[in-house]
Motif scaffolding. Sequence first.
Motif, mmCIF file in Angstrom:
data_model
loop_
_atom_site.group_PDB
_atom_site.id
_atom_site.type_symbol
_atom_site.label_atom_id
_atom_site.label_comp_id
_atom_site.label_asym_id
_atom_site.label_seq_id
_atom_site.Cartn_x
_atom_site.Cartn_y
_atom_site.Cartn_z
ATOM 1 N N CYS A 1050 30.577 43.966 39.593
ATOM 2 C CA CYS A 1050 31.500 43.042 40.242
ATOM 3 C C CYS A 1050 30.870 41.674 40.393
ATOM 4 O O CYS A 1050 31.521 40.640 40.195
ATOM 5 C CB CYS A 1050 31.882 43.544 41.630
ATOM 6 N N PHE A 1055 35.755 38.014 38.110
ATOM 7 C CA PHE A 1055 37.164 37.665 37.873
ATOM 8 C C PHE A 1055 37.988 38.859 37.431
ATOM 9 O O PHE A 1055 39.148 38.749 37.190
ATOM 10 C CB PHE A 1055 37.252 36.568 36.807
ATOM 11 N N GLU A 1056 37.334 40.004 37.378
ATOM 12 C CA GLU A 1056 38.024 41.136 36.785
ATOM 13 C C GLU A 1056 38.506 42.060 37.886
ATOM 14 O O GLU A 1056 37.703 42.722 38.549
ATOM 15 C CB GLU A 1056 37.064 41.833 35.827
ATOM 16 N N SER A 1057 39.765 42.138 38.126
ATOM 17 C CA SER A 1057 40.293 42.897 39.252
ATOM 18 C C SER A 1057 40.005 44.388 39.128
ATOM 19 O O SER A 1057 39.805 45.064 40.119
ATOM 20 C CB SER A 1057 41.791 42.663 39.378
ATOM 21 N N SER A 1086 36.453 44.329 48.631
ATOM 22 C CA SER A 1086 36.754 44.473 47.208
ATOM 23 C C SER A 1086 38.252 44.584 46.954
ATOM 24 O O SER A 1086 38.809 43.952 46.048
ATOM 25 C CB SER A 1086 36.082 45.723 46.628
ATOM 26 N N LYS A 1089 40.039 41.503 47.225
ATOM 27 C CA LYS A 1089 39.766 40.730 46.006
ATOM 28 C C LYS A 1089 40.738 41.115 44.884
ATOM 29 O O LYS A 1089 41.229 40.256 44.154
ATOM 30 C CB LYS A 1089 38.351 41.036 45.525
ATOM 31 N N GLU A 1092 43.857 39.361 45.202
ATOM 32 C CA GLU A 1092 43.787 37.936 44.880
ATOM 33 C C GLU A 1092 43.714 37.690 43.375
ATOM 34 O O GLU A 1092 44.304 36.755 42.869
ATOM 35 C CB GLU A 1092 42.545 37.310 45.539
ATOM 36 N N LEU A 1093 42.954 38.562 42.699
ATOM 37 C CA LEU A 1093 42.643 38.277 41.296
ATOM 38 C C LEU A 1093 43.740 38.682 40.332
ATOM 39 O O LEU A 1093 43.995 38.001 39.356
ATOM 40 C CB LEU A 1093 41.343 38.984 40.903
ATOM 41 N N SER A 1094 44.355 39.811 40.658
ATOM 42 C CA SER A 1094 45.248 40.347 39.621
ATOM 43 C C SER A 1094 46.571 39.572 39.602
ATOM 44 O O SER A 1094 47.142 39.266 40.633
ATOM 45 C CB SER A 1094 45.519 41.818 39.866
#
Lengths: 1191, 321
Positions: A1050, A1055-1057, A1086, A1089, A1092-1094
């Motif tokens: 991670c 940046f990888e969900s 996590s 996160k 947020e990222l996906s």
Amino acid sequence: MLGREFWSEEDLSPLTMASETHTDEQDLFRRLQDSSDDASLHFDIGLLLWNKQQEEKAAQHFILSAKLNPKNGESFKYLGHYYRLVSLDTQRALKCYQRAVTINPDDFDSGEPLCDLLDQQGKDTLEVAVCLEASQISPRAFWAFRRLGFLLVHQKKWSEAVQSLQHAIRGYPTCADLWEALGLAYQRLGRFTAAVKSYGRAIELDNKMVFALVESGNISLTLGQFKKGVEQFQQALEILPDCVPAQFGLALGLLSLANDCINLGAYQWGASLLEEASEVARESACSFRNISCIWKLHADIQLAYARCNPWIEEVQQLESNKEAFSASINSWRKTCFLAAGRAKFSYQRALHLSPWQANIYSDIAVTSDLITSLSRNYKQDLSARRQLAEKMSIGALLLEGHNYEFWVALGCLSDHNELNQHALIRGLQLNVSLAVAWGYLGKLYLKVDEKQLARQVFDRARSIDPGLALPWASMSAESYVSKESAPDEAFESCSRAVQIMPLAEFQIGLTKLALLSGHLASSQVFGAIQQAVQHSPHYPESHNLHGLVCEAQKDYKSAATFYRLARHAVSIGSESNQNSHIRDISINLARSLSKAGKAADALQECENLKKEGPLDEEGLQVYAFSLWQHGEYDLALSVAGSLASNLSSMKKASVASSICFISRLVYFICGLDAVISSIIKMPKELFQSSKVSFVMSAINALDGQNRLGLVVSSTRHFLKYQEEISRMQFLIALGKLVKNGSDCLDIRSGIAYLRKALHMFPNCNLMRNLLGYLLLFSEELNNGHVATRCCNMDNPDMSNQEGLKSAYDIHGAGAVACYSTGNNNPKFTFPTCAKKSSSHPRAIKSLQKCIHQKPWNHDARYLLVLNYLQKAREQRFPQHLCRTLNRLIQAALSNELYYKTELDYQYRHFQLLLCASEISLQCGNHTSCITDAKKASQLVLPDNYLFFAHLQLCRLYAMKDDHLNFQKEYARCLELRTDSHIGWICLKLMECQYKLEIDSNAIDSSFEECIKRDGNSWNMWMAVYNLVRGVNLLQKRDLVSAEEFVAHACSLAGFESCLFLCHGAICMELVRQHNSPHFLSRAIKSLTKVHELSLIPVPFASILLAQAEGSLGSKERWDRTLRLEWYNWSQEMRPAEVYFQMHLLARQLNVGLSFKSSTESSQSPHRWVIRAIHMNPSCMRYWRVLQKLME
Amino acid sequence: MKLGGIKSVDNAHDDSVWAVTWAPATATRPPLLLTGSLDETVRLWKSDDLILERTNTGHCLGVASVAAHPLGSIAASSSLDSFVRVFDVDSNATIATLEAPPSEVWQMRFDPKGAILAVAGGGSASINLWNTSTWELVATLSIPRVEGPKPSDKSASKKFVLSVAWSPDGKRLACGSMDGTISVFDAQRNKFLHHLEGHFMPVRSLVYSPYDPRLLFSASDDGNVHMYDAEGKALVGTMSGHASWVLCVDVSPDGAAIATGSSDRTVRLWDLNMRASVQTMSNHTDQVWGVAFRPPGGNDVRSGRLASVSDDKSISLYDYS
């Protein structure tokens, strides 16, 4: 008293009369005795006797009846019959009939014999008068109308005839003769369609109407419907095989049909029709030898045949055999000559029969002119023949001096310019708008070099009749000679001339003009030259030009054949400047031979040429090239040297091509350094051309030291057009790729350069495609998506540029280049690669489009297989896709292309085999899966690729629990090694999945070595590797260390969900097992996160987060996050657990009295549970909850 | 002669429309229009309003060709994966499924009597003839290789057969190849006769004149339409005017005009007497893959109809008079 004797029983007995009639008769006579002056009674008895053929006695009764009742027409009719048939007293008969007709004009029985009698006596006018009178009195006197109609037709009073006939037809609608006569009347009135209809009706009523058939055939010919006419004549001849008009018509129809074909250029077709026509005409002429017009027709047919008979041979057989060629030409010429001779004889017969027909004289003149041109010893008897032609045309003029066409004929056929001019002018005096005469006059003026006059005259001809070929042709010839206008214009005029009239001379001229104006490859020119060869096979120019056209169409083999034929033709012919022609043709031959790849033959040709004299620059180029092809490098160089020494004396255009040629030749033979040094030696002022600039730039691009930098930059000024400049940029970009001198391409600088260049030339597809290709090649993360976006698919390039990648290729390859599977259809899987969105299904369609456009394109087929495999994988290998895919792969594998030894094809073969193996694996066919993979592993390829074949075998054996083989393949993988990260990752995954106790450090170190090579994506790959390690540890139930690895992953790829989701899940499991709040906060971090990222909602994330937050005691958050989970799933994929969770939420609502209207409140908790059970009835937990709820 | 637009259906298919033909009228219904598309379906349309009658699915890749039996009751469709599906036009019942290796089926045509289905064999450089009652392969007409013993090169793929046409008397069969040659066969003796030359790029469409069994029209990527005397091996006319590939050609039932569709997105009507283009329709926004004149028959015999299909997913219907 009268009838006594008749009344004996003996007389009656032989008559077969019914007894009733008997009594009738007896009754009649009895009544006659009672009232002897009853006219009708007398008539009845007369009729009775008439019927019993006792005419004399009947007549007596009729006379009495007529006397008693002069108004009874019937009795006069029978009297008429009596006088006509029995007593043969015509005068009385006439009178009686006349009386009968006057009393009853409708009486057909008396009218007809009356007219017949009048007709016999030749009293036509009286006959007409009778009919006219009858027809005027009664409109129902159809017999009269009919008679009148026929009479009027006979008298050629067509319009009156039409009226009578039309009326008569009302009375006798099924009388074929009437229809026929009506047709004739219409025909003579010029109403052809009406005539055809009438004839048609006549034929319908009686299919033996030869006249109607022949006449409708004639009309069809007049109307230009030759085909129909021919059919009608044929029909007529079936009924009456000797019918001369039908034979004549048939032959004429076939001739006209043939003329149509010849005007199109279908000579063979025309010739076959003419043969048929000639047969018909000859038969007819021979059986009726004294009909002039048939002989003339036969002659016309033969003349047309002599003109159109094409020379058609299998040229391949004549190519090497001059004698055969010459014999074939001679036999062709002889056929034509004989036909012309036959024409002449037939014309003479015709003339002999009707010597007053002036046009036959002129026909003979034309024929003898043709014979002269066909005869072999052309020169010798030219004058004698010419004289004959001239004399015959004068003969025609003597008969019809006012016929301008004969003047024109004389003007063309005479040998004396003065006479020609005089004749043409006389013709024009007679008819000033005679375009042909103007045209020939113009030609005459051109011949004597009066250009100004000629032009004026031609202009006049063209303005009178723009459909005349000659002025167009002359105009193009003139503008070509004077070089005033562009060659395009000359070409246009000439092509018009050829279209109007396919003459060999025009066609050859057209081809020459095409050579100048660059239209050589156009199909119009191809057709024209083919036809020209058929008509003038003895003319070397036509073969030579045919060769040039073939060469322009890149058919070098046939081009060589035609050049050879041209050379044969020159040597057969008797022209003076033979040698220079042969030389030109031989150079052409050598060139096309070398282009066709027959170096030895080309070389032979060049050496023969060289013996005869020094070669010019083109000859030298061809010579050097074929020497090089043949492997004689030193000689080639020396020839190139002599070419170089001529450079200064050449024209500008040929300088450029010579320099390019020399440079390329030197490069191929001696290599880079030699060519650079020789270029530096050349004088710089010779480099003033864009063509040279390209060659120089290409050479400079290969040179790491940039020795030609100056030269190149100076030549670039000569690039003028936008397209040239953009192509130069493309070349520079290619140069950047190879510039650094090492083995591998410098892709990065290439991409950088192209990006800049593309900014200047945004429309250049060439550069776009190269950039896309390079981006794909660089194997960087996400570059695949950039590549597909930079290639323009809207205007796919139709041109066939071999070796360059098309936009289709880039798209197809880009779509499979993305490692992550996933599409925009969440039915099958959750997309993880946001950038990809919908490119994948589009790629499959665009590849199909490409295949549809170019079905022979194997690149597209190959890419389609790969894309389809990707699609199948996304959809978890459904049966139907597997079947299609299997077929596609099998077909591709059977292609012989993939048995070539080039690396490229071998690699594709390898990929296809692996695809096949994968599909067999998915379909459960392990044997073929193993065979395919083994086949793949046996191909000759770098280890780097072979690794994957063994990897596939590893998978297979592992699945089959075949440990021994697995170990073997695994070891082989380690031994082969690969540059591809994904390969190692797969191996690593397998290692743990099948619980192998192997020294995994080997893989670790290999992987690290592998990713060190490219800096940019190091983080990403390391993250993935760490994830795999983590997963491996999970397998071993070592959660804590797994968490460490994944956390590391991670941190590497923030940046990888998916990574975060994985980490969150592991943390939650740790919390569950160890109950440590430390992990709980990590998990929450996590999982937040992930949110947020996906870009697309990721399932499980919310439910886990809700659990975590719930454990922290925040009920509100738990509530909210859990609700989110419902929406993270697409409808088809929602698992039972989600429904179950919704029940929790719904219960919460029931307790907490929330007023929000939301999904969970739409149903009661108990229904949610039922739905969950419906989804997954095997989970006991749901049943238990349901039970609880029921209670 | 002239064309007048009657109706156009945008988005008639979900993707490029590639093939079009008319199923002739039967006793119970007027002629139907059949179209095949990249979206893997064949659709049937009622003329003149172009009402969708049915959508046939079942192909795994795009439909490259459709052909209709001269009696109008049977039709065939083929897709890029080389399955030929023969079906009943009115009921959509599958009558037969013919299979060939992929890339070995391209254009198809029924012979004028309807006894044989000729299938252009693509990469196999041949035409396959199927018996239409038993649906068995009756013959394979191969194009003899012109190049001698040169097995390498791409010579196998060079003769890719794209198009096929029957002469109106059913005696001749012509096929067009990727290298521009047209091969003529004797269909009765199953014998190769000769090549017709003149094109130097793929010949995608061929049609014989309905009146003259000698006249053959061809459309090629070189932008020209050629008129051949197919017996006499002679090129008798060229018609140029399209700015790009000519993808399809059809001849009008009266034999007086031909229509062509091209990559330049236009449909052109050519007068055969003048041998010139008399009208250009530019209502399509992408290349036109198919044109088809309606065969005579049915109730309204007099009015001629022309249909065209294009990559822009649309079908257009014109009145021809």
